[in-house]
Design an enzyme around this catalytic site. Structure first.
Site, PDB file in Angstrom:
ATOM      1  N   SER A  35       8.104   4.122   0.779  1.00 11.88           N
ATOM      2  CA  SER A  35       7.072   3.479  -0.024  1.00 11.88           C
ATOM      3  C   SER A  35       7.192   3.868  -1.500  1.00 11.88           C
ATOM      4  O   SER A  35       7.133   3.016  -2.392  1.00 11.88           O
ATOM      5  CB  SER A  35       5.687   3.863   0.505  1.00 11.88           C
ATOM      6  OG  SER A  35       4.675   3.185  -0.205  1.00 11.88           O
ATOM      7  N   ALA A  82       0.861  -1.184   0.000  1.00 10.99           N
ATOM      8  CA  ALA A  82       0.000   0.000   0.000  1.00 10.99           C
ATOM      9  C   ALA A  82       0.893   1.228   0.000  1.00 10.99           C
ATOM     10  O   ALA A  82       1.823   1.335   0.818  1.00 10.99           O
ATOM     11  CB  ALA A  82      -0.914   0.007   1.226  1.00 10.99           C
ATOM     12  N   GLU A  83       0.616   2.165  -0.883  1.00  8.77           N
ATOM     13  CA  GLU A  83       1.547   3.281  -1.078  1.00  8.77           C
ATOM     14  C   GLU A  83       1.612   4.234   0.105  1.00  8.77           C
ATOM     15  O   GLU A  83       2.526   5.054   0.192  1.00  8.77           O
ATOM     16  CB  GLU A  83       1.194   4.047  -2.353  1.00  8.77           C
ATOM     17  CG  GLU A  83      -0.149   4.712  -2.328  1.00  8.77           C
ATOM     18  CD  GLU A  83      -0.659   5.004  -3.725  1.00  8.77           C
ATOM     19  OE1 GLU A  83      -0.986   6.168  -3.984  1.00  8.77           O
ATOM     20  OE2 GLU A  83      -0.720   4.078  -4.557  1.00  8.77           O
ATOM     21  N   ASN A  84       0.648   4.119   1.044  1.00  9.02           N
ATOM     22  CA  ASN A  84       0.734   4.947   2.233  1.00  9.02           C
ATOM     23  C   ASN A  84       1.694   4.367   3.278  1.00  9.02           C
ATOM     24  O   ASN A  84       1.821   4.902   4.370  1.00  9.02           O
ATOM     25  CB  ASN A  84      -0.649   5.189   2.851  1.00  9.02           C
ATOM     26  CG  ASN A  84      -1.390   3.902   3.169  1.00  9.02           C
ATOM     27  OD1 ASN A  84      -1.296   2.922   2.441  1.00  9.02           O
ATOM     28  ND2 ASN A  84      -2.130   3.899   4.256  1.00  9.02           N
TER      29      ASN A  84
END
Length: 212
Positions: free
Chosen positions: A89, A47-49
């Protein structure tokens, strides 16, 4: 025309994700893919967060309000999962450390261009997110989308008319009517969704679809 449900499209995408792959799922329809990975196959979701090792969607009683992905969907974390800041990330995304990204799209062109962050409708705000980073850093881009717009107009085009997210980056497209590869020669049919004919799918596609 017989359209597959979002869940059925997601299951078809999941079938093509190999064991051990690191995968980023885009906002919207692609988030369904994580629930359809075949039994016995390990896929590590990013997840990019700032999460590596996103687990299954929790039941209502197991929701942790501090655990959510980039699409604000409540998640769990798989054993061995890790948390990190945005810079790490995005370094994973830009640096080629993610194997596959599954994205939604407004339009895909026959040369693999993708438009998925803005339309020409000023009343519909654009949303860049991390898609532009994913398409330049991830080697394989899958697109999961409806084959046509609500008004019946095609989304698979000769050239995109919306602002581009990436140039020539899409590998394969999964729609509610067909699976289509993007090749140096253009769109090439992989398979039709059950109950649909090639002539129908071609009539709903602006660009030519090759069959051999």
């Amino acid at each position: 025309m017989i359209s597959l449900s979002d869940s059925a499209i997601a299951a078809r995408v999941a079938a093509d994700i190999p064991d051990g792959a690191y995968v980023n799922l885009g906002i919207g329809k692609p988030t369904h893919v994580s629930t359809h990975i075949p039994a016995g196959r390990e896929v590590i979701f990013h997840a990019e967060n700032g999460i590596l090792g996103v687990g299954p969607v929790p039941s209502e009683e197991d929701v942790d309000p501090e655990l959510m992905d980039a699409s604000k969907r409540f998640i769990t974390v798989a054993p061995g999962g890790a948390f990190f800041e945005h810079t790490d990330s995005f370094a994973m995304m830009r640096g080629g450390h993610i194997d596959i990204a599954v994205l939604g799209a407004y339009q895909v062109a026959e040369n693999g261009d993708i438009a998925n962050w803005a339309t020409l409708d000023e009343s519909f705000p654009p949303a860049v997110g991390g898609a532009m980073d994913l398409v330049v850093g991830v080697p394989k881009i899958f697109v999961m989308m409806k084959h046509v717009n609500r008004d019946g107009s095609p989304k698979l085009l000769k050239s995109c008319t919306y602002p581009l997210t990436g140039l020539g980056v899409v590998s394969r497209i999964y729609t509610d009517l067909a699976v289509i590869d993007v090749t140096p020669d253009g769109f090439r049919l992989v398979e039709l969704a059950p109950g649909n004919s090639f002539d129908l799918v071609q009539s709903l596609t602006e660009a030519t679809i090759l069959t051999n």
